[in-house]
Write a protein that holds these residues in place. Structure first.
Motif, short mmCIF file in Angstrom:
data_model
loop_
_atom_site.label_atom_id
_atom_site.label_comp_id
_atom_site.label_asym_id
_atom_site.label_seq_id
_atom_site.Cartn_x
_atom_site.Cartn_y
_atom_site.Cartn_z
N PHE A 1 38.85 32.77 9.66
CA PHE A 1 37.80 33.11 8.71
C PHE A 1 37.19 31.85 8.11
CE2 PHE A 1 36.80 33.59 4.19
CZ PHE A 1 35.78 34.51 4.26
N HIS A 2 38.03 30.97 7.63
CA HIS A 2 37.50 29.79 6.95
C HIS A 2 36.82 28.82 7.93
CE1 HIS A 2 40.07 31.32 3.71
NE2 HIS A 2 39.21 30.72 2.93
N LEU B 1 33.41 30.09 8.55
CA LEU B 1 32.46 29.76 7.48
C LEU B 1 31.82 28.40 7.77
CD1 LEU B 1 34.25 30.65 4.13
CD2 LEU B 1 32.18 31.65 5.05
N GLN C 1 20.95 30.18 15.73
CA GLN C 1 21.23 31.58 15.51
C GLN C 1 22.39 32.14 16.33
OE1 GLN C 1 17.51 33.19 13.60
NE2 GLN C 1 17.65 34.27 15.54
N LEU D 1 25.70 33.89 14.91
CA LEU D 1 26.10 35.26 15.23
C LEU D 1 27.56 35.31 15.67
CD1 LEU D 1 24.95 38.08 15.33
CD2 LEU D 1 24.45 37.74 17.74
N CYS E 1 29.78 34.71 12.79
CA CYS E 1 29.90 35.89 11.92
C CYS E 1 30.90 36.87 12.51
CB CYS E 1 28.55 36.57 11.75
SG CYS E 1 27.48 35.70 10.61
N LEU F 1 34.26 35.48 11.96
CA LEU F 1 34.51 35.53 10.52
C LEU F 1 35.06 36.91 10.12
CD1 LEU F 1 32.17 34.18 7.83
CD2 LEU F 1 32.78 36.54 7.71
N LEU F 2 34.43 37.94 10.66
CA LEU F 2 34.86 39.30 10.31
C LEU F 2 36.26 39.58 10.84
CD1 LEU F 2 31.87 41.71 10.73
CD2 LEU F 2 33.43 41.51 8.81
N LEU G 1 38.67 37.74 8.79
CA LEU G 1 38.79 38.33 7.46
C LEU G 1 39.71 39.53 7.49
CD1 LEU G 1 37.85 38.32 4.56
CD2 LEU G 1 35.92 39.72 5.24
N PHE H 1 35.51 44.82 0.90
CA PHE H 1 34.92 43.50 1.13
C PHE H 1 34.52 43.23 2.59
CE2 PHE H 1 35.20 38.84 1.69
CZ PHE H 1 34.19 38.47 0.82
N PRO H 2 35.41 43.50 3.55
CA PRO H 2 34.97 43.27 4.94
C PRO H 2 33.81 44.17 5.33
CG PRO H 2 37.34 43.59 4.84
CD PRO H 2 36.81 43.92 3.49
N THR I 1 30.83 42.59 3.91
CA THR I 1 30.51 41.42 4.72
C THR I 1 29.78 41.83 5.99
OG1 THR I 1 32.54 40.43 3.91
CG2 THR I 1 31.50 39.37 5.80
N PHE I 2 30.32 42.85 6.64
CA PHE I 2 29.68 43.33 7.86
C PHE I 2 28.26 43.81 7.56
CE2 PHE I 2 28.42 46.89 10.52
CZ PHE I 2 28.46 46.29 11.77
N ILE J 1 25.92 40.97 7.21
CA ILE J 1 25.63 40.38 8.52
C ILE J 1 24.66 41.27 9.30
CG2 ILE J 1 26.63 39.73 10.74
CD1 ILE J 1 29.19 38.99 9.19
N ILE K 1 20.98 40.43 10.86
CA ILE K 1 20.56 40.66 12.24
C ILE K 1 19.26 41.48 12.26
CG2 ILE K 1 21.19 41.82 14.39
CD1 ILE K 1 24.10 41.20 13.72
N ALA L 1 16.64 35.37 9.85
CA ALA L 1 17.87 36.10 9.55
C ALA L 1 18.15 36.08 8.05
CB ALA L 1 19.04 35.47 10.30
#
Ligand code: HEM
Lengths: 539, 326
Positions: free
Chosen positions: A185-186, A189, A456, A460, A463, A466-467, A470, B239-240, B243-244, B247, B251, B260
């Protein structure tokens, strides 16, 4: 980065040994401070607070007209705010400082944690503590057969624990995913930030209006944009040379006047020389290889034919801009700076220039006042124009808006109003000097943004990771269990019965751990074909 | 259909209101749990396997006041159960209102602020019922929850109401469904999360011996540790998803507006909320930071969400502002 600590400070000659270099000590302390979670928290909050003015004050990057308006409304305050970067908060020195510090802190925290985690992944689960009954979870069970630590280990492995056997002891650990996820996750970021940086260095974009028709085609060069911005690592010459022609624009409206569909059809002359037709819309941009084209708006450009007093005809196809009302009332200017050039002498008459300023109504009302359109589609198109004659002020070298007349010329009397009129489609207006203006028709136009955003893809992907990270970090749970197998008291090893003592330690807050532990113990006791656990307790 | 939806909203508000009154009766009658705490196992008092710390602190004063035993306690229990079932009824009406609104509009009912608030509160209420089912001992929080429901729904009906209209082209995208549904879902959970957060802050003060005004409200609330745990669980869950959702919004914004992320006010406030909630998770994971400080951060996070929902639509204009009222 504990490497700073390990690096021996070269003592200056003659100085007493073992005294720490104060600069180094300061650096080391600052680094420790910076990478502490508390500092990261404070920086996070600063970041949140610093973002607020970006939503309260108009931002140049979002809405430059509003910034200009703010300067007009607050002539004293605005310049001072501007000096401090308040009209470009997200690029300002202080905002950047906060997030750069935060990310430094982040990296300084990721690196040692990654090292520790990799180490932990390579190490065997630690040996059992002496007294398993001191652990939050504890159970003792008697297994009739001679229990084998290897069998216990097998049960645990089946449940995907990391297991190690030391003599009669089995240690197992699970939930490394928590730390893995957290690090992922970090790191993600940081990757997102890199993507942002890439995009701003190597990206470019431009906005413009594109009127339908081959005469109005546009090619991708910087001069062809009304507004463009190139990243610091991009040169005008780097723009890929494709061209676009708007062939057709369709808009469907509901009875209420609300738009339900837009569709633009364009001919693309690709960078490699090939030509194709493509369609795009809001929400589905035109994806050319080197750039994307987005549909941001649309409108009509009235076609106005002016015949000057010498009988020479000129046509203006000037896009009128939406005023913002629901029904697509538009305003704009059609200027004829080359009007009334004497064909005999060829001399331009700068005080005989002509311009028309006013409204375009796609659906004009049947009766006056003609101030607003009644529907956004063209049901009864009309222009409502004021004619001006005089010096348009275009030669003064001051760049003016093509959508507005130069108010200074009007104020100084160099440009005078000579009448006004509403013209329906095909209608002709004869001015005082015998010249005429005809409203021939309209052409649709679209507002497009052309953009190249190289960071981009990275963003993507980042991200996504990241999810994932997380979720691992939030929902995985690190925990350890130990089993110690010994021959049952009284019984000899050959008699077969043995005692298994189990202990469990959740390393993170984990309400379900007691149940999991009980199930594990039950599985082990089943595996040893015991009738039931001899003693089991959660204390 | 749209008229039916409007009526259902009104009935739902009434049902939440009656549920709230019933909860209030339960609360006033007292002390079924604190009264029986000395006999009942600690586990029942605090729920969810939390140690008995909360109950222990409460007793000296509470027990003296609440020594009056079972009659009113039994009545309180009944009132509480009635309140819970009324909440179920209210949520069912609420669901009906959202569904009929969607049918009337011929699309997902998330096209404007009114519908947004309607759906967010529905998620909050539904999630509350799930929590209640899993941890019945937290029932008294229902008083706060129904209060929030009544306030938000009444505000939506009085101030935000708009007629059913179709979506503008910019909103016609499957990313609209993905982005908005997840935002709504996360917001609903955050909304529910603020209830135990506020309750925890009160209750923790009470357990530390504060006996002045706001803390006295917490006398009969479930123990602080359980509330805190629930607060965290809800936020960690939301939270997730949030976050999603952000995001997904980026998009979609890329496709619709060509960038974006453009720092328009709505995006800026989503960023702020995200940072604040990340701060909450950090603060809670940091042992040196006290739990009530962390919980305050969660409350601030919710305020930023509210700011984004109401403040931005009312005060600023941006690309998102068509989601607003008019
Ligand atoms: C860009 C700023 C940062 C953001 C948005 C962020 C976000 C997060 C989030 C959402 C979590 C999950 C919380 C949890 O697992 O309970 C987390 C955990 C954590 N973060 Fe960060 N973080 C940031 C910077 C940092 C920095 C600079 C540090 C180091 C000082 C750090 C250290 C940690 C640690 C140790 C955890 C683990 C907490 C746990 O697993 O319970 N973070 N972070």
């Amino acid at each position: 980065m504990t490497t700073v600590d390990d690096r021996p400070a070269a003592p200056p000659a003659g100085a007493p040994r073992r005294r720490v270099n104060p600069v180094l000590a300061l650096l080391r302390n600052s680094w420790r401070q910076l990478t502490s979670m508390r500092t990261a928290l404070i920086l996070l909050f600063l970041l949140a607070v610093a973002a607020i003015p970006g939503s309260v004050l108009p931002q140049r990057g979002v809405n430059p007209e509003k910034v200009n308006q703010y300067f007009i409304d607050h002539p004293d305050l605005a310049p001072r705010l501007d000096q401090l970067g308040f009209f470009g908060v997200f690029g300002s020195v202080w905002f950047s400082a906060i997030y750069l510090l935060l990310f430094t802190s982040l990296v300084g925290c990721i690196l040692p944690r990654t090292r520790d985690h990799v180490r932990a992944l390579r190490m065997r689960p630690p040996a059992a503590p002496k007294r398993l009954d001191r652990l939050p979870q504890h159970a003792v069970l008697e297994v009739p057969a001679a229990a084998d630590p290897a069998a216990v280990a097998a049960v645990l492995r089946r449940r995907r624990w990391r297991v190690t056997v030391r003599g009669n002891e089995v240690s197992a650990e699970k939930g490394y995913l928590k730390e893995t996820g957290n690090l992922l996750f970090h790191v993600s970021l940081v990757a997102v930030l890199l993507g942002v940086a890439l995009g701003s260095w190597y990206g470019w974009h431009g906005n413009r209006i594109l009127v339908a028709g081959a005469d109005n085609a546009f090619c991708n060069t910087r001069q062809q944009y009304a507004e463009a911005s190139l990243g610091p690592r991009v040169d005008s010459a780097d723009l890929p040379p494709f061209c676009l022609t708007l062939d057709r624009f369709e808009a469907d409206y509901l009875a209420s006047g609300q738009a339900s569909r837009y569709w633009a059809t364009v001919t693309v002359d690709e960078t490699d020389g090939s030509t194709r037709t493509a369609g795009f819309s809001v929400n589905s941009p035109l994806r050319l290889g080197p750039a994307n084209v987005y549909l941001l708006g649309n409108g009509y450009a009235p076609v106005l034919r002016y015949t000057d007093r010498y009988g020479r005809t000129q046509t203006s196809v000037a896009p009128f801009l939406r005023t913002g009302d629901q029904n697509a009332t538009e305003e704009g200017v059609a200027a004829f700076p080359d009007a009334n050039v004497d064909p005999k002498t060829g001399a331009r008459a700068p005080d005989q220039q002509v311009a028309f300023d006013g409204l375009y109504l796609p659906t004009a009302p049947e009766t006056a006042p003609f101030v607003a359109s009644q529907f956004p589609a063209e049901r009864n198109p009309a222009v409502v124009l004021v004619a001006y004659r005089g010096n348009l002020g275009l030669d003064a070298g001051i760049p003016g808006s093509v959508y507005q007349l130069d108010q200074r010329q009007i104020d100084s009397g160099k440009l005078t109003q000579i009448g006004d009129k509403k013209l329906g489609l095909g209608e002709k207006w004869t001015l005082d000097d015998g010249s005429t203006l005809e409203f021939v028709g309209t052409k649709p136009y679209i507002t497009i943004s052309v953009r190249h955003a190289p960071g981009q893809a990275l963003m993507l992907v980042a991200c996504g990771t990241l999810l994932l990270g997380l979720m691992g970090s939030l929902f995985a749970r690190r925990r350890r269990v130990w089993f110690r197998v010994s021959p049952s008291e009284g019984g000899s090893p050959t008699s077969g019965s043995s005692l298994v003592e189990a202990g469990g330690l959740p390393r993170t807050d984990h309400p379900g751990f007691a149940d999991e532990f009980a199930q594990l113990v039950a599985a082990i006791s089943d595996d040893g074909r015991a009738d039931r656990p001899a003693r089991e307790g959660a204390e | 259909m749209s008229a039916l939806s409007d009526q259902l909203v009104t009935f739902a508000i009434l049902a939440y209101l009656v549920a709230m009154i019933s909860h209030a009766v339960e609360y006033a009658l007292g002390n079924v749990r604190a009264g029986s705490a000395r006999t009942a196992p600690a586990r029942e008092l605090v729920g969810a396997g939390v140690g008995g710390s909360g109950g222990a602190v409460e007793t000296p004063v509470a027990a003296a006041v609440e020594a009056r035993p079972s009659r009113s306690a039994a009545r309180a229990l009944i009132a509480g159960r009635v309140a819970a079932w009324l909440t179920v009824l209210a949520a069912a009406l609420h669901l009906g209102a959202v569904v009929t609104r969607g049918i009337a509009a011929g699309r997902m009912p998330w096209g404007n602020m009114y519908e947004f608030v309607l759906t967010v509160t529905l998620i909050g209420a539904a999630a509350w019922l799930v929590v209640l089912w899993k941890q019945p001992s937290l029932r008294r929080l229902g008083l706060f929850l129904t209060l929030v429901m009544v306030l938000l729904l009444a505000f939506a009906e009085l101030k935000l109401y708009v007629e059913v209209v179709p979506l503008m082209p910019a909103l016609r995208s499957y990313w609209f469904i993905i982005h908005v549904s997840t935002i709504i879902f996360a917001s609903g959970i955050f909304l529910l999360g603020v209830v135990p957060a506020a309750a925890y802050l009160l209750r923790a003060g009470w357990e530390q011996g504060r006996r002045s005004f706001p803390y006295t409200l917490a006398r009969r609330l479930p123990a602080a540790a359980g509330l805190e745990r629930l607060t965290f669980a809800l936020h960690a869950f939301a939270f997730p998803i949030f976050t999603f959702a952000v995001i997904a919004g980026a998009i979609w914004a890329e496709a619709a507006w060509g960038r974006a992320w453009g720092w328009d006010p709505k995006e800026t406030w989503a960023f702020i909320s995200w940072v604040v909630y990340a701060g909450y998770l950090h603060a809670r994971a940091t042992p040196s930071i006290r739990r009530n400080v962390a919980t305050w951060i969660a409350v601030v996070g919710f305020l930023t969400m509210l700011m984004n929902l109401f403040g931005v639509n009312f005060f600023f204009t941006g690309l998102h502002s068509y989601a607003g009222v008019n």
